[in-house]
Scaffold this motif. Structure first.
Motif: not given
Length: 400
Positions: A264-265, A309-313, A322-325, A330-331
Protein backbone atom coordinates in the motif's frame (compact mmCIF):
# COMPACT_ATOMS: atom_id res chain seq x y z
CA UNK A 1 20.26 21.12 -24.36
CA UNK A 2 21.40 23.23 -21.40
CA UNK A 3 24.81 22.10 -20.17
CA UNK A 4 27.07 23.01 -17.33
CA UNK A 5 29.92 25.35 -18.34
CA UNK A 6 32.94 23.44 -19.62
CA UNK A 7 35.26 25.02 -17.06
CA UNK A 8 34.86 25.57 -13.36
CA UNK A 9 36.91 27.96 -11.25
CA UNK A 10 36.48 27.86 -7.49
CA UNK A 11 37.05 31.38 -6.19
CA UNK A 12 37.45 32.11 -2.48
CA UNK A 13 38.51 35.11 -0.48
CA UNK A 14 41.98 34.75 1.02
CA UNK A 15 44.05 37.01 3.27
CA UNK A 16 44.84 40.34 1.64
CA UNK A 17 48.14 40.43 -0.22
CA UNK A 18 48.65 36.66 -0.18
CA UNK A 19 49.01 34.39 -3.22
CA UNK A 20 46.35 31.75 -3.84
CA UNK A 21 47.18 28.33 -2.51
CA UNK A 22 45.86 24.99 -3.77
CA UNK A 23 43.91 22.89 -1.28
CA UNK A 24 42.24 19.48 -1.46
CA UNK A 25 38.85 19.64 -3.14
CA UNK A 26 35.98 19.60 -0.67
CA UNK A 27 33.60 16.66 -0.89
CA UNK A 28 30.87 18.59 -2.70
CA UNK A 29 33.39 19.61 -5.36
CA UNK A 30 34.49 16.00 -5.88
CA UNK A 31 30.84 15.01 -6.29
CA UNK A 32 30.27 17.88 -8.71
CA UNK A 33 33.27 16.90 -10.79
CA UNK A 34 32.00 13.33 -11.00
CA UNK A 35 28.59 14.57 -12.14
CA UNK A 36 30.16 16.81 -14.74
CA UNK A 37 32.33 13.97 -15.99
CA UNK A 38 29.21 11.85 -16.46
CA UNK A 39 27.77 14.63 -18.60
CA UNK A 40 30.87 14.56 -20.80
CA UNK A 41 32.37 17.82 -19.56
CA UNK A 42 35.98 18.89 -19.08
CA UNK A 43 36.45 20.43 -15.65
CA UNK A 44 39.26 22.37 -14.00
CA UNK A 45 39.43 23.82 -10.50
CA UNK A 46 41.52 26.39 -8.69
CA UNK A 47 41.22 26.65 -4.90
CA UNK A 48 42.37 29.08 -2.21
CA UNK A 49 42.11 29.00 1.55
CA UNK A 50 38.81 30.27 2.90
CA UNK A 51 35.98 29.31 5.15
CA UNK A 52 33.48 29.12 2.27
CA UNK A 53 33.68 28.61 -1.49
CA UNK A 54 31.53 29.82 -4.37
CA UNK A 55 31.28 28.21 -7.81
CA UNK A 56 31.69 30.45 -10.85
CA UNK A 57 32.39 29.80 -14.50
CA UNK A 58 35.56 31.12 -16.10
CA UNK A 59 33.60 34.18 -17.28
CA UNK A 60 32.28 34.83 -13.78
CA UNK A 61 28.73 33.49 -14.26
CA UNK A 62 27.29 31.30 -11.48
CA UNK A 63 27.64 27.60 -12.16
CA UNK A 64 24.33 25.72 -11.81
CA UNK A 65 25.89 22.70 -10.14
CA UNK A 66 26.93 21.14 -6.89
CA UNK A 67 28.66 24.27 -5.63
CA UNK A 68 25.57 26.14 -4.57
CA UNK A 69 21.80 26.47 -4.61
CA UNK A 70 21.52 27.49 -8.28
CA UNK A 71 20.65 23.96 -9.44
CA UNK A 72 19.07 22.48 -6.34
CA UNK A 73 15.92 20.36 -6.56
CA UNK A 74 15.16 20.20 -2.83
CA UNK A 75 15.66 18.46 -0.57
CA UNK A 76 18.20 15.94 -1.98
CA UNK A 77 18.48 16.63 -5.69
CA UNK A 78 20.59 18.69 -8.07
CA UNK A 79 19.72 19.28 -11.71
CA UNK A 80 22.46 18.15 -14.10
CA UNK A 81 20.87 19.10 -17.42
CA UNK A 82 18.17 18.34 -19.95
CA UNK A 83 17.81 17.50 -23.62
CA UNK A 84 15.00 18.08 -26.13
CA UNK A 85 16.92 16.26 -28.87
CA UNK A 86 14.16 13.65 -29.27
CA UNK A 87 11.30 16.13 -29.54
CA UNK A 88 9.21 15.51 -32.71
CA UNK A 89 12.09 13.63 -34.33
CA UNK A 90 11.08 11.43 -37.29
CA UNK A 91 12.97 8.15 -37.79
CA UNK A 92 12.24 5.94 -40.80
CA UNK A 93 8.93 7.69 -41.29
CA UNK A 94 7.83 7.25 -37.64
CA UNK A 95 7.57 10.17 -35.21
CA UNK A 96 9.31 9.58 -31.91
CA UNK A 97 6.87 10.49 -29.15
CA UNK A 98 4.43 9.25 -26.55
CA UNK A 99 7.30 7.78 -24.52
CA UNK A 100 6.11 6.49 -21.17
CA UNK A 101 8.63 3.92 -19.89
CA UNK A 102 12.43 3.93 -19.70
CA UNK A 103 14.92 1.19 -18.77
CA UNK A 104 18.58 0.48 -19.43
CA UNK A 105 19.28 -2.44 -21.78
CA UNK A 106 22.77 -3.70 -20.93
CA UNK A 107 22.97 -5.99 -23.95
CA UNK A 108 22.36 -3.10 -26.34
CA UNK A 109 24.32 -0.60 -24.25
CA UNK A 110 21.33 1.67 -24.77
CA UNK A 111 18.13 2.84 -23.08
CA UNK A 112 14.80 1.34 -24.09
CA UNK A 113 11.69 3.56 -24.15
CA UNK A 114 8.17 2.22 -24.75
CA UNK A 115 5.45 4.12 -26.61
CA UNK A 116 2.08 4.41 -24.86
CA UNK A 117 -1.42 4.66 -26.41
CA UNK A 118 -0.41 5.42 -30.00
CA UNK A 119 -3.62 5.43 -32.02
CA UNK A 120 -3.09 3.49 -35.23
CA UNK A 121 0.68 3.56 -34.81
CA UNK A 122 2.28 0.21 -33.93
CA UNK A 123 3.23 -0.42 -30.31
CA UNK A 124 6.98 0.07 -30.24
CA UNK A 125 10.12 0.22 -28.14
CA UNK A 126 12.67 2.84 -29.21
CA UNK A 127 16.33 2.48 -28.25
CA UNK A 128 18.27 5.57 -27.20
CA UNK A 129 22.03 6.00 -27.17
CA UNK A 130 22.11 7.74 -23.78
CA UNK A 131 20.12 10.17 -21.65
CA UNK A 132 22.49 13.16 -21.71
CA UNK A 133 22.58 13.65 -25.50
CA UNK A 134 20.13 11.02 -26.74
CA UNK A 135 19.84 9.80 -30.30
CA UNK A 136 17.66 6.99 -31.63
CA UNK A 137 19.73 3.89 -32.37
CA UNK A 138 16.97 1.42 -33.27
CA UNK A 139 13.50 0.11 -32.46
CA UNK A 140 11.36 -3.02 -32.34
CA UNK A 141 7.61 -3.42 -32.88
CA UNK A 142 5.69 -5.36 -30.23
CA UNK A 143 3.68 -8.33 -31.53
CA UNK A 144 1.50 -11.13 -30.22
CA UNK A 145 2.84 -14.68 -30.09
CA UNK A 146 1.27 -15.25 -33.52
CA UNK A 147 3.06 -12.25 -35.04
CA UNK A 148 0.16 -9.78 -35.10
CA UNK A 149 1.30 -6.28 -34.15
CA UNK A 150 -0.14 -4.42 -31.18
CA UNK A 151 -1.28 -0.82 -31.64
CA UNK A 152 -3.08 1.90 -29.70
CA UNK A 153 -6.37 0.09 -30.04
CA UNK A 154 -5.37 -2.92 -27.93
CA UNK A 155 -2.18 -1.87 -26.19
CA UNK A 156 -1.22 1.11 -24.02
CA UNK A 157 2.41 0.59 -23.05
CA UNK A 158 3.23 2.49 -19.86
CA UNK A 159 5.93 0.67 -17.88
CA UNK A 160 9.08 -1.07 -19.09
CA UNK A 161 11.73 -3.28 -17.48
CA UNK A 162 14.52 -5.48 -18.83
CA UNK A 163 14.91 -8.96 -17.35
CA UNK A 164 18.37 -10.34 -16.52
CA UNK A 165 18.12 -12.57 -19.62
CA UNK A 166 17.44 -9.53 -21.82
CA UNK A 167 13.71 -10.00 -22.39
CA UNK A 168 11.38 -7.00 -22.07
CA UNK A 169 8.57 -6.69 -19.54
CA UNK A 170 5.91 -4.16 -20.55
CA UNK A 171 2.80 -3.10 -18.66
CA UNK A 172 -0.26 -1.99 -20.61
CA UNK A 173 -3.09 0.03 -19.09
CA UNK A 174 -5.70 -1.33 -21.48
CA UNK A 175 -6.78 -4.38 -19.45
CA UNK A 176 -4.34 -3.93 -17.62
CA UNK A 177 -1.64 -6.51 -18.40
CA UNK A 178 2.03 -7.26 -17.86
CA UNK A 179 3.53 -9.03 -20.87
CA UNK A 180 6.98 -10.46 -21.50
CA UNK A 181 8.50 -10.04 -24.98
CA UNK A 182 11.63 -11.56 -26.46
CA UNK A 183 14.46 -9.51 -27.94
CA UNK A 184 12.65 -9.24 -31.28
CA UNK A 185 9.43 -7.92 -29.72
CA UNK A 186 7.40 -11.14 -29.89
CA UNK A 187 5.20 -11.88 -26.89
CA UNK A 188 6.20 -14.97 -24.91
CA UNK A 189 4.14 -14.92 -21.74
CA UNK A 190 2.31 -12.73 -19.24
CA UNK A 191 2.30 -12.19 -15.48
CA UNK A 192 -0.95 -12.70 -13.55
CA UNK A 193 -2.86 -9.55 -12.60
CA UNK A 194 -5.54 -9.84 -9.88
CA UNK A 195 -9.13 -9.48 -11.06
CA UNK A 196 -9.93 -6.39 -8.98
CA UNK A 197 -7.15 -4.52 -10.85
CA UNK A 198 -9.04 -4.81 -14.13
CA UNK A 199 -10.79 -1.78 -15.59
CA UNK A 200 -14.43 -1.41 -14.48
CA UNK A 201 -16.91 -2.98 -14.89
CA UNK A 202 -14.72 -6.10 -14.99
CA UNK A 203 -12.80 -4.87 -11.94
CA UNK A 204 -12.30 -1.82 -9.69
CA UNK A 205 -9.78 0.19 -11.74
CA UNK A 206 -10.38 3.37 -13.73
CA UNK A 207 -9.60 3.47 -17.43
CA UNK A 208 -6.19 5.05 -18.13
CA UNK A 209 -5.23 4.89 -14.45
CA UNK A 210 -3.97 1.32 -14.00
CA UNK A 211 -0.48 -0.22 -14.19
CA UNK A 212 1.48 2.93 -15.00
CA UNK A 213 4.71 2.07 -13.17
CA UNK A 214 6.97 -0.94 -13.72
CA UNK A 215 10.48 -1.81 -12.58
CA UNK A 216 12.75 -4.72 -11.71
CA UNK A 217 15.20 -4.84 -8.81
CA UNK A 218 18.89 -4.69 -9.84
CA UNK A 219 19.31 -8.31 -8.71
CA UNK A 220 16.38 -9.41 -10.87
CA UNK A 221 14.66 -10.89 -7.83
CA UNK A 222 11.57 -8.69 -7.79
CA UNK A 223 9.32 -7.05 -10.36
CA UNK A 224 7.22 -4.13 -9.13
CA UNK A 225 4.07 -2.90 -10.89
CA UNK A 226 2.35 0.24 -9.55
CA UNK A 227 -1.20 1.48 -10.03
CA UNK A 228 -1.50 5.05 -11.24
CA UNK A 229 -4.89 5.54 -9.61
CA UNK A 230 -6.92 4.23 -6.69
CA UNK A 231 -9.10 1.13 -6.91
CA UNK A 232 -12.77 1.84 -6.29
CA UNK A 233 -12.66 -0.47 -3.26
CA UNK A 234 -9.85 1.58 -1.70
CA UNK A 235 -11.73 4.90 -1.74
CA UNK A 236 -12.79 6.08 1.72
CA UNK A 237 -16.39 6.79 2.69
CA UNK A 238 -15.57 10.49 2.47
CA UNK A 239 -14.31 10.07 -1.09
CA UNK A 240 -10.57 10.31 -0.30
CA UNK A 241 -8.59 8.47 -2.98
CA UNK A 242 -4.88 8.78 -2.20
CA UNK A 243 -3.91 5.14 -1.63
CA UNK A 244 -2.40 3.05 -4.41
CA UNK A 245 -1.46 -0.61 -4.69
CA UNK A 246 1.89 -1.92 -5.87
CA UNK A 247 2.12 -5.53 -7.05
CA UNK A 248 5.32 -7.41 -6.15
CA UNK A 249 6.37 -10.44 -8.19
CA UNK A 250 9.15 -12.71 -6.93
CA UNK A 251 11.45 -14.79 -9.11
CA UNK A 252 11.06 -18.54 -8.60
CA UNK A 253 13.70 -21.27 -8.73
CA UNK A 254 12.77 -21.91 -12.37
CA UNK A 255 13.35 -18.27 -13.35
CA UNK A 256 9.68 -17.38 -13.80
CA UNK A 257 7.88 -14.76 -11.68
CA UNK A 258 4.91 -15.26 -9.38
CA UNK A 259 2.81 -12.68 -7.57
CA UNK A 260 3.95 -12.71 -3.94
CA UNK A 261 2.32 -9.71 -2.28
CA UNK A 262 0.83 -6.23 -2.57
CA UNK A 263 2.07 -3.00 -1.01
CA UNK A 264 0.00 0.00 0.00
CA UNK A 265 1.28 3.47 -0.91
CA UNK A 266 -0.20 6.88 -0.15
CA UNK A 267 0.33 9.51 -2.86
CA UNK A 268 0.32 13.21 -2.06
CA UNK A 269 -3.06 14.97 -2.46
CA UNK A 270 -3.88 15.43 -6.12
CA UNK A 271 -0.88 13.42 -7.29
CA UNK A 272 -0.74 10.13 -9.22
CA UNK A 273 1.99 7.51 -9.53
CA UNK A 274 3.57 8.26 -12.88
CA UNK A 275 6.48 5.78 -12.74
CA UNK A 276 8.69 3.78 -10.39
CA UNK A 277 12.33 2.62 -10.40
CA UNK A 278 13.77 -0.05 -8.10
CA UNK A 279 17.14 0.46 -6.43
CA UNK A 280 19.24 -1.64 -4.08
CA UNK A 281 17.52 -4.83 -2.98
CA UNK A 282 14.33 -3.34 -1.54
CA UNK A 283 14.32 0.37 -2.45
CA UNK A 284 11.78 1.97 -4.75
CA UNK A 285 11.91 5.45 -6.27
CA UNK A 286 8.46 6.81 -7.11
CA UNK A 287 7.66 9.61 -9.54
CA UNK A 288 4.49 11.40 -8.44
CA UNK A 289 2.91 13.80 -10.91
CA UNK A 290 -0.14 15.92 -11.64
CA UNK A 291 -1.43 18.33 -14.27
CA UNK A 292 -3.70 21.33 -13.79
CA UNK A 293 -5.05 23.16 -16.84
CA UNK A 294 -3.81 26.73 -16.99
CA UNK A 295 -1.13 25.95 -14.38
CA UNK A 296 0.96 23.07 -15.72
CA UNK A 297 2.68 19.93 -14.45
CA UNK A 298 4.00 19.21 -10.97
CA UNK A 299 6.53 16.39 -10.50
CA UNK A 300 8.34 15.02 -7.46
CA UNK A 301 10.54 12.03 -6.65
CA UNK A 302 9.79 10.06 -3.48
CA UNK A 303 11.73 7.09 -2.10
CA UNK A 304 10.47 3.99 -0.33
CA UNK A 305 13.75 2.85 1.24
CA UNK A 306 12.67 -0.61 2.39
CA UNK A 307 9.76 -2.36 0.67
CA UNK A 308 10.78 -5.55 2.46
CA UNK A 309 9.45 -4.16 5.72
CA UNK A 310 6.17 -2.96 4.23
CA UNK A 311 3.09 -4.99 5.14
CA UNK A 312 1.37 -7.24 2.62
CA UNK A 313 -2.07 -5.72 1.97
CA UNK A 314 -3.37 -8.37 -0.44
CA UNK A 315 -6.17 -9.39 1.93
CA UNK A 316 -7.12 -5.82 2.89
CA UNK A 317 -10.38 -4.87 1.15
CA UNK A 318 -10.02 -1.09 1.61
CA UNK A 319 -6.63 0.57 2.03
CA UNK A 320 -8.14 3.83 3.27
CA UNK A 321 -8.98 2.10 6.56
CA UNK A 322 -5.34 1.27 7.29
CA UNK A 323 -3.14 3.32 9.62
CA UNK A 324 -0.14 5.06 8.07
CA UNK A 325 2.29 2.55 9.59
CA UNK A 326 0.72 -0.24 7.49
CA UNK A 327 1.54 1.61 4.25
CA UNK A 328 4.93 2.06 2.61
CA UNK A 329 7.10 4.60 4.39
CA UNK A 330 8.32 7.26 2.00
CA UNK A 331 10.73 10.20 1.94
CA UNK A 332 10.83 13.19 -0.41
CA UNK A 333 13.98 13.04 -2.56
CA UNK A 334 13.52 15.86 -5.07
CA UNK A 335 10.76 18.33 -5.81
CA UNK A 336 11.38 18.59 -9.55
CA UNK A 337 8.95 21.49 -9.91
CA UNK A 338 11.31 23.51 -7.69
CA UNK A 339 14.35 22.78 -9.89
CA UNK A 340 15.89 25.75 -11.72
CA UNK A 341 14.62 26.29 -15.26
CA UNK A 342 18.10 25.61 -16.72
CA UNK A 343 17.09 27.95 -19.54
CA UNK A 344 14.34 25.61 -20.76
CA UNK A 345 11.34 26.83 -22.73
CA UNK A 346 7.98 25.14 -23.12
CA UNK A 347 5.16 25.59 -25.68
CA UNK A 348 2.56 24.95 -23.00
CA UNK A 349 1.65 26.77 -19.79
CA UNK A 350 3.97 25.67 -16.97
CA UNK A 351 4.83 26.85 -13.47
CA UNK A 352 8.40 25.94 -14.37
CA UNK A 353 9.18 25.69 -18.12
CA UNK A 354 11.49 22.76 -17.37
CA UNK A 355 8.45 20.71 -16.39
CA UNK A 356 6.30 18.61 -18.71
CA UNK A 357 4.35 15.37 -18.64
CA UNK A 358 7.14 13.26 -17.12
CA UNK A 359 6.06 9.60 -17.24
CA UNK A 360 9.29 7.61 -17.50
CA UNK A 361 12.01 7.14 -14.91
CA UNK A 362 15.35 5.32 -14.90
CA UNK A 363 18.26 5.10 -12.49
CA UNK A 364 21.54 5.14 -14.41
CA UNK A 365 23.36 1.91 -13.50
CA UNK A 366 26.67 3.61 -14.30
CA UNK A 367 25.82 6.91 -12.68
CA UNK A 368 26.55 6.38 -8.98
CA UNK A 369 29.18 8.67 -7.56
CA UNK A 370 30.21 10.44 -4.36
CA UNK A 371 28.54 9.38 -1.15
CA UNK A 372 25.20 8.00 -2.28
CA UNK A 373 24.65 10.41 -5.19
CA UNK A 374 22.92 8.71 -8.09
CA UNK A 375 22.01 9.91 -11.58
CA UNK A 376 18.30 9.68 -12.33
CA UNK A 377 16.71 10.38 -15.73
CA UNK A 378 13.06 11.34 -16.21
CA UNK A 379 11.48 11.35 -19.66
CA UNK A 380 8.32 13.19 -20.72
CA UNK A 381 5.43 11.88 -22.80
CA UNK A 382 4.40 14.54 -25.34
CA UNK A 383 1.25 12.62 -26.35
CA UNK A 384 2.27 13.48 -29.92
CA UNK A 385 0.93 17.00 -29.22
CA UNK A 386 2.16 20.45 -30.20
CA UNK A 387 1.90 21.91 -26.68
CA UNK A 388 4.03 19.23 -25.04
CA UNK A 389 7.70 18.29 -25.36
CA UNK A 390 9.64 15.03 -25.40
CA UNK A 391 12.30 15.97 -22.85
CA UNK A 392 14.95 14.06 -20.91
CA UNK A 393 15.88 15.63 -17.57
CA UNK A 394 18.84 14.36 -15.56
CA UNK A 395 19.06 14.86 -11.81
CA UNK A 396 21.65 13.74 -9.25
CA UNK A 397 19.93 12.59 -6.06
CA UNK A 398 20.85 11.19 -2.69
CA UNK A 399 18.77 8.08 -2.15
CA UNK A 400 17.96 7.06 1.44
Amino acid sequence: MTRLPTRWVIRTAGPAGTRPRTHPRPRWVRAGLAAAALAGLTVATVGTAASAASSTAADGRPVPGFGGPEAECPPRGTAIGFSDALNKVVVDGETVGGLSGLAYDARRHAYAAVVDRSGTRPARIWFLSETARPTVVGSIVLRTSTGVGYDGGNFDGEGLAVLPDGRYVVSSETEPSIRIFDRTGTEQSALPVPGRFRVAPAGEATDNATLEGLSISPSGRFIYAAMEGTLAGDVSAAGEAQTRRILVYRRTATGSYELSRQLGYRAEPGQRISEIAAYGEDGLLVLEASFTAGVGNRNALWAVPDTGRTADVTAVPNLSALPARALAGKQLVADLTACPTLGATNPGTQINPLMDNYEALAIDPRGRFGRGLTTVSVLSDDNFGATQVTRLLRVAVRLP
